[in-house]
Design a protein around this motif. Structure first.
Motif, PDB file in Angstrom:
ATOM      1  N   GLN A 185       0.850  -1.184   0.000  1.00 30.24           N
ATOM      2  CA  GLN A 185       0.000   0.000   0.000  1.00 30.24           C
ATOM      3  C   GLN A 185       0.885   1.233   0.000  1.00 30.24           C
ATOM      4  OE1 GLN A 185      -1.906  -0.599   3.923  1.00 30.24           O
ATOM      5  NE2 GLN A 185      -0.867   1.264   4.580  1.00 30.24           N
ATOM      6  N   GLU A 186       0.327   2.353  -0.440  1.00 29.74           N
ATOM      7  CA  GLU A 186       1.048   3.613  -0.349  1.00 29.74           C
ATOM      8  C   GLU A 186       1.105   4.049   1.112  1.00 29.74           C
ATOM      9  OE1 GLU A 186      -0.456   6.610  -2.920  1.00 29.74           O
ATOM     10  OE2 GLU A 186      -0.105   5.443  -4.752  1.00 29.74           O
ATOM     11  N   VAL A 187       2.277   4.517   1.524  1.00 31.29           N
ATOM     12  CA  VAL A 187       2.442   4.989   2.905  1.00 31.29           C
ATOM     13  C   VAL A 187       2.975   6.420   2.853  1.00 31.29           C
ATOM     14  CG1 VAL A 187       2.889   2.652   3.737  1.00 31.29           C
ATOM     15  CG2 VAL A 187       4.820   4.117   3.129  1.00 31.29           C
ATOM     16  N   PRO A 188       2.690   7.237   3.864  1.00 33.24           N
ATOM     17  CA  PRO A 188       3.245   8.593   3.891  1.00 33.24           C
ATOM     18  C   PRO A 188       4.773   8.559   3.833  1.00 33.24           C
ATOM     19  CG  PRO A 188       1.518   8.341   5.547  1.00 33.24           C
ATOM     20  CD  PRO A 188       1.803   6.965   5.015  1.00 33.24           C
ATOM     21  N   GLU A 189       5.355   9.500   3.115  1.00 34.02           N
ATOM     22  CA  GLU A 189       6.809   9.487   2.935  1.00 34.02           C
ATOM     23  C   GLU A 189       7.557   9.573   4.254  1.00 34.02           C
ATOM     24  OE1 GLU A 189       8.025  12.355   0.074  1.00 34.02           O
ATOM     25  OE2 GLU A 189       6.915  11.412  -1.577  1.00 34.02           O
ATOM     26  N   ASN A 190       6.965  10.252   5.232  1.00 38.55           N
ATOM     27  CA  ASN A 190       7.656  10.373   6.522  1.00 38.55           C
ATOM     28  C   ASN A 190       7.489   9.141   7.399  1.00 38.55           C
ATOM     29  OD1 ASN A 190       4.993  10.640   7.274  1.00 38.55           O
ATOM     30  ND2 ASN A 190       5.256  12.586   8.380  1.00 38.55           N
ATOM     31  N   GLN A 191       6.811   8.085   6.872  1.00 34.87           N
ATOM     32  CA  GLN A 191       6.629   6.857   7.646  1.00 34.87           C
ATOM     33  C   GLN A 191       7.300   5.644   7.001  1.00 34.87           C
ATOM     34  OE1 GLN A 191       2.569   6.098   8.843  1.00 34.87           O
ATOM     35  NE2 GLN A 191       2.196   8.249   9.353  1.00 34.87           N
ATOM     36  N   THR A 192       8.160   5.868   6.019  1.00 33.00           N
ATOM     37  CA  THR A 192       8.816   4.726   5.371  1.00 33.00           C
ATOM     38  C   THR A 192       9.675   3.940   6.348  1.00 33.00           C
ATOM     39  OG1 THR A 192      10.667   6.124   4.663  1.00 33.00           O
ATOM     40  CG2 THR A 192       8.839   5.841   3.102  1.00 33.00           C
ATOM     41  N   HIS A 193      10.124   4.587   7.412  1.00 30.73           N
ATOM     42  CA  HIS A 193      10.966   3.894   8.397  1.00 30.73           C
ATOM     43  C   HIS A 193      10.192   2.848   9.196  1.00 30.73           C
ATOM     44  CE1 HIS A 193       8.977   7.071  10.680  1.00 30.73           C
ATOM     45  NE2 HIS A 193       9.238   6.374  11.771  1.00 30.73           N
ATOM     46  N   LEU A 199      14.045  -4.418  -2.319  1.00 29.86           N
ATOM     47  CA  LEU A 199      13.339  -4.115  -1.076  1.00 29.86           C
ATOM     48  C   LEU A 199      14.332  -3.559  -0.068  1.00 29.86           C
ATOM     49  CD1 LEU A 199      12.373  -7.311  -1.976  1.00 29.86           C
ATOM     50  CD2 LEU A 199      10.607  -6.706  -0.337  1.00 29.86           C
ATOM     51  N   ILE A 200      13.865  -2.646   0.749  1.00 31.92           N
ATOM     52  CA  ILE A 200      14.673  -2.110   1.842  1.00 31.92           C
ATOM     53  C   ILE A 200      13.810  -2.119   3.098  1.00 31.92           C
ATOM     54  CG2 ILE A 200      15.991  -0.169   2.733  1.00 31.92           C
ATOM     55  CD1 ILE A 200      16.470   0.763  -0.105  1.00 31.92           C
ATOM     56  N   GLU A 201      14.335  -2.663   4.177  1.00 32.67           N
ATOM     57  CA  GLU A 201      13.590  -2.725   5.427  1.00 32.67           C
ATOM     58  C   GLU A 201      13.744  -1.424   6.196  1.00 32.67           C
ATOM     59  OE1 GLU A 201      11.204  -4.164   8.514  1.00 32.67           O
ATOM     60  OE2 GLU A 201      11.493  -4.888   6.460  1.00 32.67           O
ATOM     61  N   LYS A 202      12.635  -0.754   6.446  1.00 32.41           N
ATOM     62  CA  LYS A 202      12.538   0.435   7.288  1.00 32.41           C
ATOM     63  C   LYS A 202      13.570   1.510   6.922  1.00 32.41           C
ATOM     64  CE  LYS A 202      10.596  -2.295  11.065  1.00 32.41           C
ATOM     65  NZ  LYS A 202      10.718  -2.797  12.444  1.00 32.41           N
ATOM     66  N   PRO A 203      13.561   1.961   5.654  1.00 29.75           N
ATOM     67  CA  PRO A 203      14.538   2.977   5.262  1.00 29.75           C
ATOM     68  C   PRO A 203      14.149   4.377   5.747  1.00 29.75           C
ATOM     69  CG  PRO A 203      13.069   2.532   3.439  1.00 29.75           C
ATOM     70  CD  PRO A 203      12.696   1.546   4.532  1.00 29.75           C
ATOM     71  N   HIS A 204      15.148   5.218   5.945  1.00 31.11           N
ATOM     72  CA  HIS A 204      14.903   6.641   6.175  1.00 31.11           C
ATOM     73  C   HIS A 204      14.210   7.198   4.934  1.00 31.11           C
ATOM     74  CE1 HIS A 204      15.755  10.958   6.546  1.00 31.11           C
ATOM     75  NE2 HIS A 204      15.913  10.728   7.844  1.00 31.11           N
ATOM     76  N   ALA A 224      16.217   7.665   1.898  1.00 28.89           N
ATOM     77  CA  ALA A 224      16.798   6.465   1.274  1.00 28.89           C
ATOM     78  C   ALA A 224      15.739   5.543   0.690  1.00 28.89           C
ATOM     79  CB  ALA A 224      17.634   5.698   2.307  1.00 28.89           C
ATOM     80  N   ALA A 225      14.463   5.891   0.863  1.00 27.17           N
ATOM     81  CA  ALA A 225      13.384   5.006   0.411  1.00 27.17           C
ATOM     82  C   ALA A 225      13.265   5.046  -1.114  1.00 27.17           C
ATOM     83  CB  ALA A 225      12.070   5.408   1.049  1.00 27.17           C
ATOM     84  N   PRO A 226      13.215   3.889  -1.781  1.00 30.68           N
ATOM     85  CA  PRO A 226      13.107   3.862  -3.243  1.00 30.68           C
ATOM     86  C   PRO A 226      11.702   4.176  -3.760  1.00 30.68           C
ATOM     87  CG  PRO A 226      13.124   1.624  -2.380  1.00 30.68           C
ATOM     88  CD  PRO A 226      13.366   2.538  -1.210  1.00 30.68           C
ATOM     89  N   SER A 227      10.702   4.167  -2.867  1.00 31.58           N
ATOM     90  CA  SER A 227       9.325   4.483  -3.250  1.00 31.58           C
ATOM     91  C   SER A 227       8.548   4.761  -1.971  1.00 31.58           C
ATOM     92  CB  SER A 227       8.687   3.312  -4.013  1.00 31.58           C
ATOM     93  OG  SER A 227       8.377   2.245  -3.128  1.00 31.58           O
ATOM     94  N   ASN A 228       7.259   4.968  -2.120  1.00 27.43           N
ATOM     95  CA  ASN A 228       6.393   5.091  -0.937  1.00 27.43           C
ATOM     96  C   ASN A 228       5.450   3.904  -0.832  1.00 27.43           C
ATOM     97  OD1 ASN A 228       4.684   5.704  -3.084  1.00 27.43           O
ATOM     98  ND2 ASN A 228       3.495   7.190  -1.893  1.00 27.43           N
ATOM     99  N   LEU A 229       5.865   2.757  -1.396  1.00 28.89           N
ATOM    100  CA  LEU A 229       5.055   1.548  -1.379  1.00 28.89           C
ATOM    101  C   LEU A 229       5.565   0.613  -0.288  1.00 28.89           C
ATOM    102  CD1 LEU A 229       4.703   0.962  -5.228  1.00 28.89           C
ATOM    103  CD2 LEU A 229       3.021   1.961  -3.655  1.00 28.89           C
ATOM    104  N   GLY A 230       4.762   0.476   0.761  1.00 27.37           N
ATOM    105  CA  GLY A 230       5.167  -0.328   1.901  1.00 27.37           C
ATOM    106  C   GLY A 230       4.477  -1.681   1.917  1.00 27.37           C
ATOM    107  N   ILE A 231       5.172  -2.676   2.442  1.00 22.14           N
ATOM    108  CA  ILE A 231       4.613  -4.022   2.552  1.00 22.14           C
ATOM    109  C   ILE A 231       3.649  -4.057   3.729  1.00 22.14           C
ATOM    110  CG2 ILE A 231       5.135  -6.464   2.875  1.00 22.14           C
ATOM    111  CD1 ILE A 231       7.944  -5.881   1.796  1.00 22.14           C
ATOM    112  N   ALA A 232       2.420  -4.488   3.456  1.00 22.47           N
ATOM    113  CA  ALA A 232       1.431  -4.685   4.508  1.00 22.47           C
ATOM    114  C   ALA A 232       1.600  -6.107   5.063  1.00 22.47           C
ATOM    115  CB  ALA A 232       0.026  -4.451   3.959  1.00 22.47           C
ATOM    116  N   GLY A 233       0.785  -6.466   6.030  1.00 24.71           N
ATOM    117  CA  GLY A 233       1.037  -7.708   6.763  1.00 24.71           C
ATOM    118  C   GLY A 233       0.466  -8.962   6.147  1.00 24.71           C
TER     119      GLY A 233
END
Length: 292
Positions: free
Chosen positions: A164-172, A192-197, A200-209
């Motif tokens: 899902q799309e996540v806010p850019e300030n929450q990629t960590h 994939l990058i786990e909890k990037p700043h 350093a985040a390559p996108s705003n697409l975060g893995i959901a559970g």
């Protein structure tokens, strides 16, 4: 049962301590926190069951006995309900664990991360594709999110990550993917990058559970050094899997509530209370007219 499903086993990592909900979780697992009238873990199990999955594997810890009790037969309770002629409640209790559902429990002796928790289920999963559901994430969709993913697995037969799309300030707070868009709701993952700043985040697409994974992931988890937070990260193993197999990211159709946070748990409680067949109308009326 969804007769086309190729995914027959689901893994539920439930060994976490739930420190964000202390003191409520001091003696009770966070997965047993109730949303209206069902614990979080039951919502996740029902989602897997709706996808045609019948073998539920719980990776537990020392303080998780109540999860086992919840899905076990409650002899005294059932006797009391039977004696009182409370047939509707008896049916409700029986529905928690349908006759064709199998629950298996394995201990995660040390809290070494999500990757390690999944690895604990290897001997039970064996050489089969399997689902992973994080009960902290209460996910609502029609059809249910895991059914959407197992249907997609039947077509593609590769590992699939819910995103899902996540806010850019929450990629960590998330595993973040990068990749090439194949369709509106499908991305071919290239990294994939786990909890990037955020920088350093390559996108705003975060893995959901929610995950559907091939058994090749187990050897890769086993070979991973500890990653973010000093834990064995599932994201790192999936990143290594990209060198061997295709991995897809799927924009699921539905809504996710982060019930690992107090705000998310309260949001889910309100949404599901308004939909509840018994109290929904009364609760909505109260919510709309409650005193300031």
């Amino acid at each position: 049962m969804n007769k086309t499903t190729l995914v027959k086993k689901a893994v539920f990592p439930v060994a976490g301590l739930g420190t964000r909900f202390l003191p409520a979780t001091k003696a009770s697992p966070k997965e047993m926190l109730a949303v209206v009238d069902k614990p979080l873990i039951q919502y996740a199990v029902e989602e897997a069951y709706a996808a045609g999955i019948r073998e539920m594997i719980f990776v537990t810890g020392r303080t998780k006995r109540s999860i086992e009790d919840h899905f076990d037969t409650a002899v005294e309770l059932e006797a009391e309900l039977a004696a009182g002629g409370k047939t509707e409640l008896m049916a409700l209790v029986h529905s928690i664990t349908p006759d064709d559902m199998v629950c298996i429990y394995v201990r995660q002796a040390r809290a070494l991360g999500l990757g390690h928790a999944v690895l604990c289920a290897e001997r039970l999963v064996r050489n089969e594709p399997f689902a992973v559901l994080l009960a902290d994430d209460l996910m609502l969709g029609e059809p249910p999110i895991m059914q959407q993913m197992t249907d997609l697995y039947a077509e593609r037969q590769c590992s699939i990550l819910a995103i899902q799309e996540v806010p850019e300030n929450q990629t960590h707070r998330y595993g973040i993917i990068k990749g090439e868009t194949l369709a509106d709701d499908l991305i071919n993952v290239s990294g994939l990058i786990e909890k990037p700043h955020p920088r350093a985040a390559p996108s705003n697409l975060g893995i959901a559970g929610r995950y559907v994974l091939t058994p090749a992931i187990f050897d890769l988890i086993r070979s991973q050094p500890r990653g973010a937070g000093g834990e064995i990260q599932l994201t790192d193993a999936i990143s290594a899997l990209l060198a061997q197999e295709q991995v897809l990211a799927y924009r699921y159709h539905g809504q996710r509530y982060d019930c690992g946070s107090k705000l998310g748990l309260l949001q889910a409680s309100v949404v599901l209370a308004e939909k509840h067949p018994e109290i929904g109308a009364d609760f909505s009326a109260w919510l709309n007219n409650r005193p300031a």
